[in-house]
Scaffold this active site. Structure first.
Site, mmCIF file in Angstrom:
data_model
loop_
_atom_site.group_PDB
_atom_site.id
_atom_site.type_symbol
_atom_site.label_atom_id
_atom_site.label_comp_id
_atom_site.label_asym_id
_atom_site.label_seq_id
_atom_site.Cartn_x
_atom_site.Cartn_y
_atom_site.Cartn_z
ATOM 1 N N HIS A 40 13.329 -5.142 -14.595
ATOM 2 C CA HIS A 40 12.162 -4.267 -14.787
ATOM 3 C C HIS A 40 12.351 -3.431 -16.026
ATOM 4 C CE1 HIS A 40 12.404 -4.891 -10.426
ATOM 5 N NE2 HIS A 40 11.141 -5.187 -10.617
ATOM 6 N N GLY A 75 12.215 6.675 2.693
ATOM 7 C CA GLY A 75 12.682 6.992 1.338
ATOM 8 C C GLY A 75 14.173 7.273 1.264
HETATM 9 P P1 ADP Z 1 7.589 7.169 -9.322
HETATM 10 O O1 ADP Z 1 8.898 7.875 -9.153
HETATM 11 O O2 ADP Z 1 7.588 5.857 -8.626
HETATM 12 O O3 ADP Z 1 7.118 7.141 -10.743
HETATM 13 P P2 ADP Z 1 5.814 9.408 -8.844
HETATM 14 O O4 ADP Z 1 6.067 9.794 -10.263
HETATM 15 O O5 ADP Z 1 4.395 9.384 -8.399
HETATM 16 O O6 ADP Z 1 6.513 8.049 -8.484
HETATM 17 O O7 ADP Z 1 6.543 10.443 -7.895
HETATM 18 C C1 ADP Z 1 7.794 10.970 -8.187
HETATM 19 C C2 ADP Z 1 8.185 11.827 -6.992
HETATM 20 O O8 ADP Z 1 8.406 11.000 -5.861
HETATM 21 C C3 ADP Z 1 9.487 12.553 -7.179
HETATM 22 O O9 ADP Z 1 9.279 13.757 -7.865
HETATM 23 C C4 ADP Z 1 9.950 12.793 -5.762
HETATM 24 O O10 ADP Z 1 9.389 13.976 -5.222
HETATM 25 C C5 ADP Z 1 9.347 11.647 -5.010
HETATM 26 N N1 ADP Z 1 10.364 10.663 -4.627
HETATM 27 C C6 ADP Z 1 10.916 9.685 -5.370
HETATM 28 N N2 ADP Z 1 11.818 8.975 -4.647
HETATM 29 C C7 ADP Z 1 11.819 9.554 -3.412
HETATM 30 C C8 ADP Z 1 12.515 9.298 -2.190
HETATM 31 N N3 ADP Z 1 13.388 8.308 -2.088
HETATM 32 N N4 ADP Z 1 12.253 10.092 -1.127
HETATM 33 C C9 ADP Z 1 11.354 11.098 -1.213
HETATM 34 N N5 ADP Z 1 10.673 11.383 -2.326
HETATM 35 C C10 ADP Z 1 10.898 10.621 -3.402
#
Ligand code: ADP
Ligand code: MG
Length: 575
Positions: free
Chosen positions: A217, A483
Site C-alpha cells: 500500500h 480496534g
Molecule cells: P485513518 O487513520 O484510517 O486515516 P481517520 O483519519 O478518519 O482514519 O481517523 C484517524 C483516527 O482514528 C485516529 O485519530 C484515532 O482516533 C482513530 N483510530 C485509529 N486507529 C484506531 C484504533 N485501532 N482504535 C481506535 N481508534 C483508532
C-alpha cells in the site's frame, strides 16, 4: 504515474464497473464487490476474499470456478466497509458457510471481523484465516503481526480448492491455516506508487537504490541497498526465504511452488531473467519446483518492484493445488463446462424493508435525526481543523472522512425515519451508511459505536437513560474489541471511555439523560485535550509518533466535539 481517470473520487467504482462489464462470464456485481456469475453447488463453503482496490488481479480478478466465490472491493488501498463485506458474503453464501481470507492489515481485520460477527448473528457460519506471508514485516516470533502480500494467492487457492472438493467450513479453515503457515514472501521496490489524481508517489526510492521489505500500500521498505544485478536479486530473495523455512520442512527434497510477483510496472522480461536464476538456486538446494508462477498476482498500483513467495507443499496441499481454476485473471488446468448461476435477487432487497415500530419509537427517531443533523453541522464547522490535526502524524483525511460518513449517515437515517422506521432502525441505517461511506479507521469505529446504541434503542417504546448509557458503554467495548486500542494509546478510545464511564455513573446515580450527557461530554473534552501529551501506539500515526506530541488525537477531538454538540441538543429537548 497514473494517467487516466475521470473524477479521482470515482476511480475505484468506475474501475469495478469496467472490470465487471469485461468479465460477465465470471462475475456479477453486487453491492460492495463481485461474486461468481457461475453456479455453485448447494452446501459448498463460499470463499470470500477482499481488500482495497489497486492490487489487480487481487481481488476481483481472482473470482471464479476453483478460486474465490466473492471479493469485497474497497476504495483504493482502503478496506471495504463492514456493510460491503456482509453484502458480498451474503450473495456468495451457498449454504455451507462463509470462509474469509485476506491480507493481514488493521483496517481489513476490523471490517472483516465486524462483518463476521454480523453474519454469525444472522445464522451464517463464518471462519477466517488472515494471510501473513511477508517475512520482513515482523519477526518470526510475531508472525501473527505480519502483513499479507502475494502469498494471498496460495492461501486463497488452497482454501478454494478444499471448498470445491466439498470440505466443510472447519476443513477449509484447517487447510488455509496450514497453507498460510507454509507460505513465505519477501518483496523489493524500485519506485513508489502514485494514486489517481495524486501529484506525488506515496514514497520514493532514490535513483539506483532498492527498498527491501516494502508493503503493497505504498508502505516504504524497511531496508535499502543499491540495485543488484538480476542474479544478485534472485540470490537475495531466495537466500532470505531459505533462512526462514517453515517448521518441520526439510529443504532437500521439498516440493515448492515459487511465485515471482510483479508489483505493477516491472516488465515480465525482467522477471524472467530473475526467475532463471531463482530456478537454478532452488534446484541447487535440492528443491522440487512445482507449477512455477511468474507474473502479476498482487500489485501495488504502479509500483515498480517484485516479490518472491515460496509455498512449501505437503501431500494434501499438493493434491489440492491440482484443482483447476478459471477466473478473469488466473487460469490453471481446465474446469470444463460450467453452469451459469440463476440471476438471483440480491441481498440489497432486505435492506429496504422497514421493520414495524410504534409511535414512541418514531418520536425518538425524530430526535435521532436531529442528533445526526447536529453531528453533520459540527463536523462541517470543524472539517479543516480535523484534517490539519490528522496531517501532523496521520494522513490528513480525518475531516473529510468524518464529513463523508456523517453526511451519509444523515441521509440514510432521514430516509429511514421518513419511511416510518423506529429509532433503532433509523440509527442502524445511519451507522451502516457512516461506516460504508467514511472510509478510514474512524469511519468503521463510528459505525460500531452507533450500531451498539441503535441495538439498545430498538423500534418500540421510549428508551430509558439507562439503556442509552448502556448502548454507549457497549459501543466503547466494541471499539476496543475491533480496534484493539486501549486507553492511553492516543486514539478516540481516550475520549470515548471516559464519556461512557461518566455517562453510566451519572445516569446510575439518578441524573436525567441530558444532564448526565453534558457531564460526560465535559469528561470527554478534558480527556481529548489530554491526548496531546501522549505518544500514539495504534493506527497510522504510530509510525510518526513523535510529531504528534503537543497535538491532540484527531479522532478523540472530533468525538469530544460531537458529544458536546449532541449534549446541547439534548438539553434543549429534554424529551
Ligand atoms: P485513518 O487513520 O484510517 O486515516 P481517520 O483519519 O478518519 O482514519 O481517523 C484517524 C483516527 O482514528 C485516529 O485519530 C484515532 O482516533 C482513530 N483510530 C485509529 N486507529 C484506531 C484504533 N485501532 N482504535 C481506535 N481508534 C483508532
Ligand atoms: Mg487519517
Amino acid at each position: 504515474m497514473t494517467r487516466l481517470w475521470n473524477d479521482p473520487a470515482d476511480f475505484a467504482d468506475e474501475m469495478i464497473d469496467g472490470f465487471v462489464a469485461a468479465n460477465t462470464r465470471y462475475v456479477r456485481r453486487v453491492p460492495g464487490g463481485v461474486v461468481r456469475s457461475t453456479a455453485v453447488p448447494a452446501g459448498h463453503v463460499a470463499v470470500v476474499v477482499g481488500g482495497g482496490s489497486g492490487h489487480y488481479p487481487a481481488f476481483g480478478g481472482l473470482v471464479g470456478p476453483g478460486l474465490a466465490h466473492g471479493a469485497a472491493m474497497g476504495n483504493l488501498f482502503a478496506s471495504p466497509s463492514t456493510q460491503q463485506i456482509v453484502s458480498v458474503a451474503k450473495a456468495a453464501d451457498a449454504g455451507g458457510g462463509v470462509f474469509f481470507t485476506y491480507g493481514n492489515y488493521a483496517g481489513d481485520v476490523l471490517n472483516f471481523d465486524a462483518a463476521q460477527d454480523r453474519l454469525r448473528a444472522d445464522g451464517i457460519a463464518c471462519e477466517t484465516v488472515t494471510v501473513t506471508d511477508d517475512i520482513f514485516s515482523a519477526s518470526s516470533a510475531e508472525k501473527h503481526k505480519r502483513r499479507g502480500i502475494a502469498g494471498d494467492l496460495t492461501v486463497f487457492r488452497t482454501a478454494a480448492a478444499a471448498a470445491e472438493h466439498g470440505y466443510d467450513l472447519a476443513g477449509v479453515t484447517r487447510v488455509a491455516a496450514l497453507a498460510n503457515e507454509r507460505t513465505r514472501s519477501i518483496g523489493v521496490a524500485f519506485t513508489g506508487c502514485t494514486l489517481p489524481g495524486a501529484d506525488a508517489p506515496l514514497f520514493t526510492v532514490p535513483e539506483g537504490r532498492m527498498a527491501i521489505g516494502l508493503g503493497i500500500h505504498g508502505e516504504p521498505g524497511i531496508d535499502e541497498t543499491d540495485i543488484p544485478t538480476a542474479d544478485g536479486l534472485a540470490e537475495l530473495l531466495v537466500g532470505r526465504l531459505l533462512d526462514e523455512v517453515p517448521d518441520g520442512v526439510e529443504v532437500a527434497g521439498a516440493r515448492v511452488v515459487p511465485i515471482l510477483n510483479g508489483l505493477g510496472s516491472l516488465k515480465y522480461e525482467e522477471m524472467f531473467v530473475v526467475y532463471r536464476r531463482i530456478a537454478q538456486l532452488l534446484d541447487d538446494a535440492g528443491i522440487e519446483i512445482v507449477d512455477p508462477h511468474v507474473g502479476e498476482y498482487c500489485t501495488s498500483f504502479d509500483m515498480a518492484g517484485t516479490s518472491l513467495t515460496l509455498f512449501w507443499l505437503d501431500d494434501e496441499l499438493a493434491q489440492l493445488w491440482e484443482t483447476s481454476v478459471d477466473t478473469p485473471a488466473y487460469r490453471r488446468g481446465s474446469v470444463g463446462h460450467v453452469e451459469r448461476a440463476d440471476a438471483r435477487a440480491d441481498s440489497a432487497s432486505d435492506a429496504e424493508v422497514i421493520p414495524p415500530s410504534d409511535e414512541e419509537s418514531r418520536a425518538t427517531a425524530a430526535l435521532v435525526r436531529r442528533a445526526l443533523e447536529t453531528i453533520v453541522a459540527t463536523v462541517d464547522a470543524n472539517v479543516e481543523e480535523l484534517g490539519r490535526i490528522d496531517s501532523i502524524a496521520g494522513d490528513g483525511d480525518h475531516g473529510i472522512g468524518m464529513q463523508r460518513g456523517s453526511h451519509a449517515a444523515l441521509a440514510a437515517g432521514s430516509a429511514a425515519a421518513d419511511a416510518g422506521a423506529g429509532a433503532g432502525t433509523t440509527l442502524m441505517r445511519a451507522a451502516d451508511a457512516w461506516a460504508d461511506r467514511a472510509g478510514g479507521t474512524s469511519g468503521a469505529l463510528w459505525g460500531v459505536i452507533l450500531t451498539a446504541v441503535a441495538d439498545r434503542l430498538g423500534d418500540e417504546g421510549t428508551p430509558s437513560a439507562t439503556e442509552v448509557a448502556a448502548g454507549i458503554a457497549q459501543g466503547a467495548k466494541g471499539v476496543m474489541a475491533y480496534g484493539k486500542a486501549e486507553v492511553g494509546d492516543k486514539t478516540l478510545v481516550d475520549a470515548l471511555v471516559p464519556f461512557a464511564d461518566e455517562l453510566n455513573r451519572s445516569v446510575g446515580s439518578g441524573s436525567p439523560l441530558a444532564d448526565a450527557w453534558r457531564e460526560a461530554a465535559h469528561a470527554a473534552t478534558r480527556a481529548a485535550a489530554a491526548t496531546a501529551d501522549l505518544l500514539p501506539r495504534m493506527g497510522r500515526a504510530r509510525a510518526h509518533g513523535q510529531h504528534s506530541v503537543g497535538t491532540p488525537d484527531p479522532g478523540a477531538h472530533s468525538l469530544a466535539l460531537i458529544v458536546t454538540a449532541v449534549g446541547d441538543l439534548l438539553a434543549d429537548d429534554p424529551e
